[in-house]
Design a protein around this motif. Structure first.
Motif, PDB file in Angstrom:
ATOM      1  N   SER A   1     -35.863  26.371 109.617  1.00 52.11           N
ATOM      2  CA  SER A   1     -36.902  27.269 110.152  1.00 52.11           C
ATOM      3  C   SER A   1     -36.699  27.600 111.613  1.00 52.11           C
ATOM      4  O   SER A   1     -37.008  28.705 112.057  1.00 52.11           O
ATOM      5  CB  SER A   1     -38.275  26.617 110.015  1.00 52.11           C
ATOM      6  N   LEU A   2     -36.203  26.633 112.390  1.00 51.90           N
ATOM      7  CA  LEU A   2     -36.213  26.809 113.856  1.00 51.90           C
ATOM      8  C   LEU A   2     -34.828  27.019 114.470  1.00 51.90           C
ATOM      9  O   LEU A   2     -34.721  27.193 115.671  1.00 51.90           O
ATOM     10  CB  LEU A   2     -36.867  25.592 114.524  1.00 51.90           C
ATOM     11  N   TRP A   3     -33.791  26.973 113.641  1.00 55.40           N
ATOM     12  CA  TRP A   3     -32.387  27.106 114.078  1.00 55.40           C
ATOM     13  C   TRP A   3     -32.026  25.934 114.982  1.00 55.40           C
ATOM     14  O   TRP A   3     -31.867  24.829 114.509  1.00 55.40           O
ATOM     15  CB  TRP A   3     -32.166  28.468 114.732  1.00 55.40           C
ATOM     16  N   ASN A   4     -31.941  26.125 116.304  1.00 53.93           N
ATOM     17  CA  ASN A   4     -31.567  25.002 117.169  1.00 53.93           C
ATOM     18  C   ASN A   4     -32.822  24.237 117.586  1.00 53.93           C
ATOM     19  O   ASN A   4     -33.868  24.829 117.816  1.00 53.93           O
ATOM     20  CB  ASN A   4     -30.870  25.511 118.424  1.00 53.93           C
ATOM     21  N   LEU A   5     -32.690  22.929 117.724  1.00 57.34           N
ATOM     22  CA  LEU A   5     -33.862  22.136 118.114  1.00 57.34           C
ATOM     23  C   LEU A   5     -33.873  21.844 119.611  1.00 57.34           C
ATOM     24  O   LEU A   5     -34.862  21.368 120.152  1.00 57.34           O
ATOM     25  CB  LEU A   5     -33.904  20.826 117.315  1.00 57.34           C
ATOM     26  N   ASN A   6     -32.755  22.141 120.264  1.00 57.43           N
ATOM     27  CA  ASN A   6     -32.643  21.841 121.695  1.00 57.43           C
ATOM     28  C   ASN A   6     -33.785  22.479 122.511  1.00 57.43           C
ATOM     29  O   ASN A   6     -34.011  23.676 122.441  1.00 57.43           O
ATOM     30  CB  ASN A   6     -31.291  22.347 122.214  1.00 57.43           C
ATOM     31  N   GLY A   7     -34.532  21.644 123.241  1.00 56.70           N
ATOM     32  CA  GLY A   7     -35.617  22.141 124.096  1.00 56.70           C
ATOM     33  C   GLY A   7     -36.906  22.440 123.349  1.00 56.70           C
ATOM     34  O   GLY A   7     -37.924  22.748 123.963  1.00 56.70           O
ATOM     35  N   LYS A   8     -36.877  22.354 122.015  1.00 58.50           N
ATOM     36  CA  LYS A   8     -38.083  22.691 121.248  1.00 58.50           C
ATOM     37  C   LYS A   8     -39.039  21.504 121.204  1.00 58.50           C
ATOM     38  O   LYS A   8     -38.625  20.334 121.203  1.00 58.50           O
ATOM     39  CB  LYS A   8     -37.705  23.103 119.824  1.00 58.50           C
ATOM     40  N   LYS A   9     -40.321  21.835 121.118  1.00 54.15           N
ATOM     41  CA  LYS A   9     -41.337  20.780 121.111  1.00 54.15           C
ATOM     42  C   LYS A   9     -41.710  20.443 119.661  1.00 54.15           C
ATOM     43  O   LYS A   9     -42.267  21.291 118.951  1.00 54.15           O
ATOM     44  CB  LYS A   9     -42.560  21.270 121.892  1.00 54.15           C
ATOM     45  N   ILE A  10     -41.355  19.251 119.256  1.00 50.28           N
ATOM     46  CA  ILE A  10     -41.577  18.843 117.857  1.00 50.28           C
ATOM     47  C   ILE A  10     -42.578  17.676 117.806  1.00 50.28           C
ATOM     48  O   ILE A  10     -42.445  16.691 118.533  1.00 50.28           O
ATOM     49  CB  ILE A  10     -40.246  18.402 117.189  1.00 50.28           C
ATOM     50  N   GLY A  11     -43.559  17.807 116.939  1.00 46.70           N
ATOM     51  CA  GLY A  11     -44.575  16.765 116.794  1.00 46.70           C
ATOM     52  C   GLY A  11     -44.320  15.899 115.569  1.00 46.70           C
ATOM     53  O   GLY A  11     -43.841  16.381 114.537  1.00 46.70           O
ATOM     54  N   ILE A  12     -44.625  14.607 115.713  1.00 43.81           N
ATOM     55  CA  ILE A  12     -44.484  13.680 114.578  1.00 43.81           C
ATOM     56  C   ILE A  12     -45.866  13.125 114.249  1.00 43.81           C
ATOM     57  O   ILE A  12     -46.537  12.556 115.118  1.00 43.81           O
ATOM     58  CB  ILE A  12     -43.550  12.492 114.936  1.00 43.81           C
ATOM     59  N   LEU A  13     -46.260  13.262 112.993  1.00 44.44           N
ATOM     60  CA  LEU A  13     -47.513  12.644 112.548  1.00 44.44           C
ATOM     61  C   LEU A  13     -47.170  11.470 111.638  1.00 44.44           C
ATOM     62  O   LEU A  13     -46.616  11.645 110.548  1.00 44.44           O
ATOM     63  CB  LEU A  13     -48.370  13.658 111.786  1.00 44.44           C
ATOM     64  N   GLY A  14     -47.492  10.266 112.102  1.00 49.27           N
ATOM     65  CA  GLY A  14     -47.213   9.073 111.290  1.00 49.27           C
ATOM     66  C   GLY A  14     -45.952   8.382 111.742  1.00 49.27           C
ATOM     67  O   GLY A  14     -44.861   8.963 111.706  1.00 49.27           O
ATOM     68  N   ILE A  15     -46.117   7.138 112.200  1.00 44.52           N
ATOM     69  CA  ILE A  15     -44.983   6.356 112.695  1.00 44.52           C
ATOM     70  C   ILE A  15     -44.739   5.143 111.790  1.00 44.52           C
ATOM     71  O   ILE A  15     -43.606   4.772 111.511  1.00 44.52           O
ATOM     72  CB  ILE A  15     -45.277   5.840 114.134  1.00 44.52           C
ATOM     73  N   SER A  16     -45.805   4.532 111.312  1.00 45.82           N
ATOM     74  CA  SER A  16     -45.654   3.331 110.482  1.00 45.82           C
ATOM     75  C   SER A  16     -44.903   3.673 109.188  1.00 45.82           C
ATOM     76  O   SER A  16     -44.928   4.825 108.743  1.00 45.82           O
ATOM     77  CB  SER A  16     -47.016   2.720 110.148  1.00 45.82           C
ATOM     78  N   PHE A  17     -44.257   2.675 108.582  1.00 44.29           N
ATOM     79  CA  PHE A  17     -43.406   2.970 107.417  1.00 44.29           C
ATOM     80  C   PHE A  17     -44.213   3.335 106.181  1.00 44.29           C
ATOM     81  O   PHE A  17     -43.670   3.860 105.217  1.00 44.29           O
ATOM     82  CB  PHE A  17     -42.456   1.800 107.133  1.00 44.29           C
ATOM     83  N   LYS A  18     -45.529   3.086 106.244  1.00 39.43           N
ATOM     84  CA  LYS A  18     -46.456   3.479 105.173  1.00 39.43           C
ATOM     85  C   LYS A  18     -47.859   3.417 105.762  1.00 39.43           C
ATOM     86  O   LYS A  18     -48.036   2.849 106.861  1.00 39.43           O
ATOM     87  CB  LYS A  18     -46.326   2.542 103.967  1.00 39.43           C
ATOM     88  N   PRO A  19     -48.867   3.957 105.082  1.00 37.90           N
ATOM     89  CA  PRO A  19     -50.212   3.937 105.669  1.00 37.90           C
ATOM     90  C   PRO A  19     -50.824   2.533 105.688  1.00 37.90           C
ATOM     91  O   PRO A  19     -50.355   1.628 104.982  1.00 37.90           O
ATOM     92  CB  PRO A  19     -51.029   4.829 104.725  1.00 37.90           C
ATOM     93  N   ASN A  20     -51.880   2.377 106.487  1.00 34.71           N
ATOM     94  CA  ASN A  20     -52.675   1.138 106.571  1.00 34.71           C
ATOM     95  C   ASN A  20     -51.929  -0.060 107.129  1.00 34.71           C
ATOM     96  O   ASN A  20     -52.236  -1.204 106.780  1.00 34.71           O
ATOM     97  CB  ASN A  20     -53.271   0.773 105.200  1.00 34.71           C
ATOM     98  N   THR A  21     -50.927   0.190 107.935  1.00 35.40           N
ATOM     99  CA  THR A  21     -50.235  -0.903 108.615  1.00 35.40           C
ATOM    100  C   THR A  21     -49.768  -0.411 109.987  1.00 35.40           C
ATOM    101  O   THR A  21     -49.573   0.799 110.180  1.00 35.40           O
ATOM    102  CB  THR A  21     -49.041  -1.429 107.787  1.00 35.40           C
ATOM    103  N   ASP A  22     -49.583  -1.370 110.908  1.00 35.01           N
ATOM    104  CA  ASP A  22     -49.023  -1.008 112.211  1.00 35.01           C
ATOM    105  C   ASP A  22     -47.516  -1.312 112.237  1.00 35.01           C
ATOM    106  O   ASP A  22     -46.867  -1.197 113.257  1.00 35.01           O
ATOM    107  CB  ASP A  22     -49.734  -1.787 113.336  1.00 35.01           C
ATOM    108  N   ASP A  23     -46.975  -1.719 111.081  1.00 33.15           N
ATOM    109  CA  ASP A  23     -45.579  -2.153 110.997  1.00 33.15           C
ATOM    110  C   ASP A  23     -44.633  -0.946 111.050  1.00 33.15           C
ATOM    111  O   ASP A  23     -44.806   0.018 110.287  1.00 33.15           O
ATOM    112  CB  ASP A  23     -45.376  -2.921 109.676  1.00 33.15           C
TER     113      ASP A  23
END
Ligand code: NAD
Ligand code: UDX
Length: 429
Positions: A301-323
């Protein structure tokens, strides 16, 4: 009964709290002084739903210490729940289990049942027995038992207290009777086997579940080429009782402290027996590729990612944990940074753990979903938290500069997202 649990991590602490809830007197032991300092004040060092409440509720039956000697001398049954991390060759690093076994042997004052709770290679029971015999100078009698744990993080208490089955590998009637008493109040089927069989059941189960995930992830690739919907494929397959619907959700692949490490360990165990477990090697390969797929989708969708602002929703390996151990997010953030993207992220529980991994970089740690969205040119959703199901999508769409949304967990419906103006892509649909 008087029980000692050595290792108060995700499994050990759940074991402590649940055994106390069943009425046993429990001493939790850990070499990590900071954990024990918190636990002595009945503060959970981890986020796991319900753990904090059980800790407080069962104060009277829960003690914590850094001394294995103290824990062992006070108890009749000793659970070993320390970590068994992967070594570079994929085999399990058993130094903590060995260290603890040695210390138990040196602390013996009466007959004990020593229970392997950690996930260990088959024949570990034999090794624990050997170590015990080497250091148990007074020849005090003991039994070794294998009692693998099948709990999932995020629902650990529910899984511990209402499991599908309890597997117990024993060698003597005396140990069997004691283990029956420990779990008397849990109604689940108890399967008694020899120790090697119990050890193998754990590895065979985890690798099978990981295989189901890689299988459906591969099918999702075919779905995309031919216009099929992987969610419906999973439903259709899952309606067959022989297959079952669980663990057929396509996405960014499996992470966590168990599946990646246990699949590697099982390949290594098979190798030691003289077999090349190529089936599991393919499971690993598909899983790693799956993470790269979301980067490719973003680039589409965005071609090059250099300099682009990308958001991440969700860091834990699954829901309901801080792991975040082996979480796909760690790999994906690394790849985005390599591509030159500016990364902002949000997770309901795992932000502090992420800061420990990426403290030095220019990642923006946001307070909520909309802050992640602000001026972003693309969002990747990596964990299906309930909170994300309730996102005000109109509001999110409005704050984004370019509304590219890659749904790595198929949380949303394409039609609805496109109606709202997103440039949407999921996995296998
Ligand atoms: P963890 O890293 O969260 O906890 C392990 C704990 O053991 C740590 O607190 C550590 O300080 C302590 N420890 C290590 N060496 C010690 C020693 N010598 N003396 C005292 N304490 C010591 O690990 P975890 O996720 O709880 O996993 C533990 C075991 O259970 C592993 O073998 C894992 O594969 C298995 N398992 C984990 C899960 C899960 O969902 N996390 C589920 C089933 C089985
Ligand atoms: C796993 C085992 O399920 C559990 O029995 C064992 O005791 C420990 O390891 P856990 O790692 O806590 O539990 O979580 P699990 O729910 O199994 O999920 C593992 C990973 O697989 C997560 O990253 C999850 O997102 C992923 N997953 C799970 C999928 O990608 N698709 C699915 O259908 C299910």
């Amino acid at each position: 009964m008087k029980v000692c649990v050595i290792g108060t991590g995700y499994v050990g602490l759940t074991t402590c709290c649940c055994l106390a809830e069943l009425g046993h007197s429990v001493t939790g032991v850990d070499s990590n002084k900071e954990k024990i300092r918190k636990l002595k004040n009945y503060i959970s060092p981890i986020y796991e739903p319900g753990i904090q409440e059980l800790l407080k509720k069962n104060k009277k039956r829960l003690r914590f210490t850094t001394s294995i000697k103290e824990g062992v001398r006070k108890s009749d049954v000793i659970f070993i729940a320390v970590n068994t991390p992967p070594r570079e060759d994929g085999s399990a690093d058993m130094r903590y289990v060995e260290d603890v076994s040695k210390k138990i042997a040196l602390s013996m004052n009466s007959y004990k049942v020593i229970v392997e709770k950690s996930t260990v290679p088959v024949e570990t029971g034999k090794w624990i027995k050997r170590v015990m015999n080497l250091y148990n100078k007074k020849n005090i009698p003991f039994d070794v038992v294998s009692n693998p744990e099948f709990l999932r993080e995020g629902r650990a208490i529910e899984d511990f207290l209402n499991p599908d089955r309890i597997v117990i590998g024993v060698e003597t009637e005396r140990a069997r009777k004691i283990m029956e008493d420990i779990y008397k109040k849990i109604k689940a089927k108890k399967l008694f086997t020899n120790i090697e069989t119990a050890e193998l059941i754990k590895h065979a189960s985890n690798s099978f579940l990981a295989m189901k995930i890689s299988y459906i992830n591969f099918i999702s690739r075919i779905c995309e080429k031919v216009g099929a919907d992987v969610k419906d494929v999973s439903t259709g397959m899952g309606l067959d009782k022989r297959i079952g619907r669980e663990f057929l959700d396509a996405g960014v692949g499996f992470g966590g402290s168990c599946f990646p490490k246990d699949v590697s360990a099982f390949i290594w165990i098979a190798k030691k027996c003289g077999f090349d477990f190529t089936l599991l090697k393919e499971v690993q390969k598909i899983n790693i590729e799956q993470r790269e797929i979301v980067i490719e989708k973003l680039k589409k969708s965005l071609w090059n990612l250099n300099g682009k602002k990308i958001g991440i929703l969700g860091i834990s390996f699954k829901p309901n944990t801080d792991d975040i151990r082996e979480a796909p997010s760690i790999y994906i953030i690394k790849r985005l940074l390599e591509e030159g993207a500016k990364v902002s992220c949000y997770d309901p529980k795992a932000m502090e753990n992420l800061k420990k991994v990426y403290s030095h970089t220019k990642i923006k740690y946001c307070k909520n979903v909309y802050e992640v969205g602000e001026d972003s040119e693309g969002i990747i959703l990596l964990t299906e938290w309930d909170e994300f199901k309730k996102i005000d999508l109109k509001k999110l769409r409005k704050v984004m500069r370019v509304p590219v949304f890659i749904d790595g967990r198929n949380l949303f419906e394409r039609r609805k997202m496109e109606e709202l103006g997103f440039i949407y892509d999921g996995i296998g649909r």
